[in-house]
Design an enzyme around this catalytic site. Structure first.
Site, PDB file in Angstrom:
ATOM      1  N   LYS A   1      -2.541  -7.158   8.384  1.00  0.00           N
ATOM      2  CA  LYS A   1      -1.785  -5.906   8.319  1.00  0.00           C
ATOM      3  C   LYS A   1      -0.551  -5.909   9.213  1.00  0.00           C
ATOM      4  O   LYS A   1       0.440  -5.248   8.912  1.00  0.00           O
ATOM      5  CB  LYS A   1      -2.676  -4.741   8.796  1.00  0.00           C
ATOM      6  CG  LYS A   1      -3.861  -4.478   7.911  1.00  0.00           C
ATOM      7  CD  LYS A   1      -3.406  -3.837   6.637  1.00  0.00           C
ATOM      8  CE  LYS A   1      -4.599  -3.282   5.867  1.00  0.00           C
ATOM      9  NZ  LYS A   1      -4.138  -2.624   4.638  1.00  0.00           N
TER      10      LYS A   1
ATOM     11  N   GLU B   1       0.858  -1.179   0.000  1.00  0.00           N
ATOM     12  CA  GLU B   1       0.000   0.000   0.000  1.00  0.00           C
ATOM     13  C   GLU B   1       0.892   1.226   0.000  1.00  0.00           C
ATOM     14  O   GLU B   1       1.731   1.396   0.888  1.00  0.00           O
ATOM     15  CB  GLU B   1      -0.937   0.010   1.225  1.00  0.00           C
ATOM     16  CG  GLU B   1      -2.037  -1.040   1.125  1.00  0.00           C
ATOM     17  CD  GLU B   1      -3.148  -0.866   2.158  1.00  0.00           C
ATOM     18  OE1 GLU B   1      -2.900  -0.246   3.204  1.00  0.00           O
ATOM     19  OE2 GLU B   1      -4.258  -1.353   1.896  1.00  0.00           O
TER      20      GLU B   1
ATOM     21  N   THR C   1       5.251  -3.251   8.377  1.00  0.00           N
ATOM     22  CA  THR C   1       4.996  -1.940   7.771  1.00  0.00           C
ATOM     23  C   THR C   1       6.356  -1.290   7.575  1.00  0.00           C
ATOM     24  O   THR C   1       7.100  -1.126   8.542  1.00  0.00           O
ATOM     25  CB  THR C   1       4.135  -1.059   8.702  1.00  0.00           C
ATOM     26  OG1 THR C   1       2.919  -1.760   9.014  1.00  0.00           O
ATOM     27  CG2 THR C   1       3.792   0.271   8.053  1.00  0.00           C
TER      28      THR C   1
ATOM     29  N   GLU D   1       1.663   4.697   0.848  1.00  0.00           N
ATOM     30  CA  GLU D   1       1.163   5.667   1.821  1.00  0.00           C
ATOM     31  C   GLU D   1       2.295   6.615   2.212  1.00  0.00           C
ATOM     32  O   GLU D   1       3.469   6.340   1.980  1.00  0.00           O
ATOM     33  CB  GLU D   1       0.658   4.956   3.092  1.00  0.00           C
ATOM     34  CG  GLU D   1      -0.382   3.871   2.820  1.00  0.00           C
ATOM     35  CD  GLU D   1      -1.129   3.399   4.060  1.00  0.00           C
ATOM     36  OE1 GLU D   1      -1.036   4.082   5.106  1.00  0.00           O
ATOM     37  OE2 GLU D   1      -1.805   2.366   3.974  1.00  0.00           O
TER      38      GLU D   1
END
Ligand code: MN
Length: 425
Positions: free
Chosen positions: A260, A206, A264, A208
């Protein structure tokens, strides 16, 4: 200050990500020691703030006493207020200017405080206490809603009234360059059969950005939208890796969880908001007008070009699969922070708040494989007759970002990671 005419005595090309106008903060370990400390990137060098401070090159006595740069994270520095950040930034720009002899003409000092970037080891710059992920791109929310609920019900009723978000996992936020192992988990590939356990089959990135909270707020005392900008320290690139099949099965009714929290990735350099001041822009029209606590004067979107490159094991170089921009975000960072604390929730120095996937209006600007391949219906073509719907083992994903100034560039560097095969037990 971000004066386009400023120049450093260090050679920095016009398209270099780290000119004197940028000066992003990071944490690094120089080659001759194992002690991490704070630095700023200037061209191909890293400037050692801990040594500068211990040498008395910053005026502020409180910096000399508390030594916020001689720490393994930026948290102590972030916890100071916006005026302290501004004073340090101004002093650094003065020290690095062509017409300031102090550092320029002192070879011994330069030797001690300027390290070639290639010689140092970068660290995760912040001790992240809490990580929140928003969902602030209208195009992204519309795309995902259309796929799973149909075009008529794409946006839930609340979406245009508040910045939707969820609490993410801070412990698995990792520095760019670290590999990501394909997660294992429970999924239900076939609605007529029981769930199964195994490697995710729908691994995704993703695109971001995220901001770090500087000084926080007391529990019970919200940060108002007019105060919010002063509490935002700086920005990084964020790849919020996602396992779509794990997420799809687990999320009802409490939202994203193990799909998730496995990893990250963030970029190593925190770009200060002062460097991005010239790139404020209007942002999209909000309809309806948000409630008062989410309204403020002035531009609060930022014009930062974002790109995602993908390199599969058979490709000799990365290929750009997405071009987007932070200005597409419907909800701004100050709205996110005001909303986050409006119930009295305390934000703390070093908290990471990410934007949500930033998809633009065109198909080439969609910020995830889920959207780029439209759930796998339209596999993304790559050089060499390869295609991808989702990520495969050995694939490398590279996020890049920069704001284009007049004769200079405010770069974010990269946030990258490679997928390792699953190891399910
Ligand atoms: Mn996300």
């Amino acid at each position: 200050m971000t004066d386009p005419s400023l120049a450093s005595f260090l050679d920095v090309d016009a398209d270099h990500p780290f000119p004197i106008q940028n000066l992003p903060y990071g944490v690094f370990t120089p080659p001759e020691t194992t002690v991490p400390r704070a630095g700023v990137a200037i061209g191909d060098h890293v400037l050692d703030l801990a040594v500068l401070n211990d040498d008395g090159l910053f005026d502020a006595p409180e910096l000399r006493n508390t030594r916020p740069f001689a720490q393994p994270t930026l948290n102590d520095f972030m916890a100071l207020d916006a005026s302290a950040w501004a004073a340090v930034r101004e002093r650094l720009q003065t020290l690095l200017r062509t017409d300031t002899p102090e550092l320029r003409d002192d070879a011994a000092l330069r030797e001690r405080v300027l390290h070639p970037r290639a010689d140092v080891t970068l660290q995760l710059p912040v001790d992240i206490g809490d990580y929140t992920d928003f969902y602030s791109s209208k195009q992204h929310a519309t795309n995902v809603g259309t796929m799973f609920r149909g075009a008529e019900n794409a946006l839930k009723d609340n979406w245009v009234h508040l910045p939707v978000g969820y609490h993410g996992r801070a412990s698995s936020v990792i520095l760019s360059g670290r590999d990501v192992r394909r997660p294992c988990g429970q999924t239900r590939p076939n609605d007529d059969e029981p769930p199964v356990f195994g490697p995710t089959q729908l691994l995704d990135f993703e695109l971001e950005t995220g901001f770090f909270v500087g000084d926080g707020n007391e529990l019970g005392t919200p940060i108002t939208i007019d105060e919010a900008d002063d509490h935002i320290f700086g920005m990084v690139l964020v790849n919020d890796w996602s396992a779509r099949d794990i997420q799809g099965w687990e999320y009802d009714p409490l939202g994203p969880f193990l799909g998730k929290s496995f990893a990250t990735t963030i970029s190593p350099w925190v770009v200060p908001m002062a460097a991005l001041e010239p790139f404020r822009t209007e942002g999209p029209t909000r309809d309806p007008e948000p409630l008062n606590y989410l309204r403020a004067e002035g531009d609060a979107a930022y014009d930062v070009t974002l790109e995602v490159d993908l390199q599969t094991p058979s490709m000799s170089s990365p290929h750009t699969v997405c071009r987007s921009n932070t200005k597409h975000l419907y909800w701004t960072m100050r709205q996110q922070l005001a909303h986050h604390t409006t119930n009295g929730c305390n934000a703390r120095p070093g908290d990471l708040m990410a934007s949500g996937t930033i998809s633009g209006p065109t198909e080439a600007s969609y910020g995830s494989m889920l959207e780029l391949s439209w759930r796998g219906e339209k596999p993304v073509p790559l050089p060499g007759d390869e295609t991808r719907s989702f990520l495969e083992d050995g694939d490398r994903v590279i996020l890049r970002g920069y704001a284009e100034g007049n004769g200079y560039r405010i770069g974010f560097g990269t946030a990258e990671g490679k997928i390792l095969p699953a190891a399910c037990t």
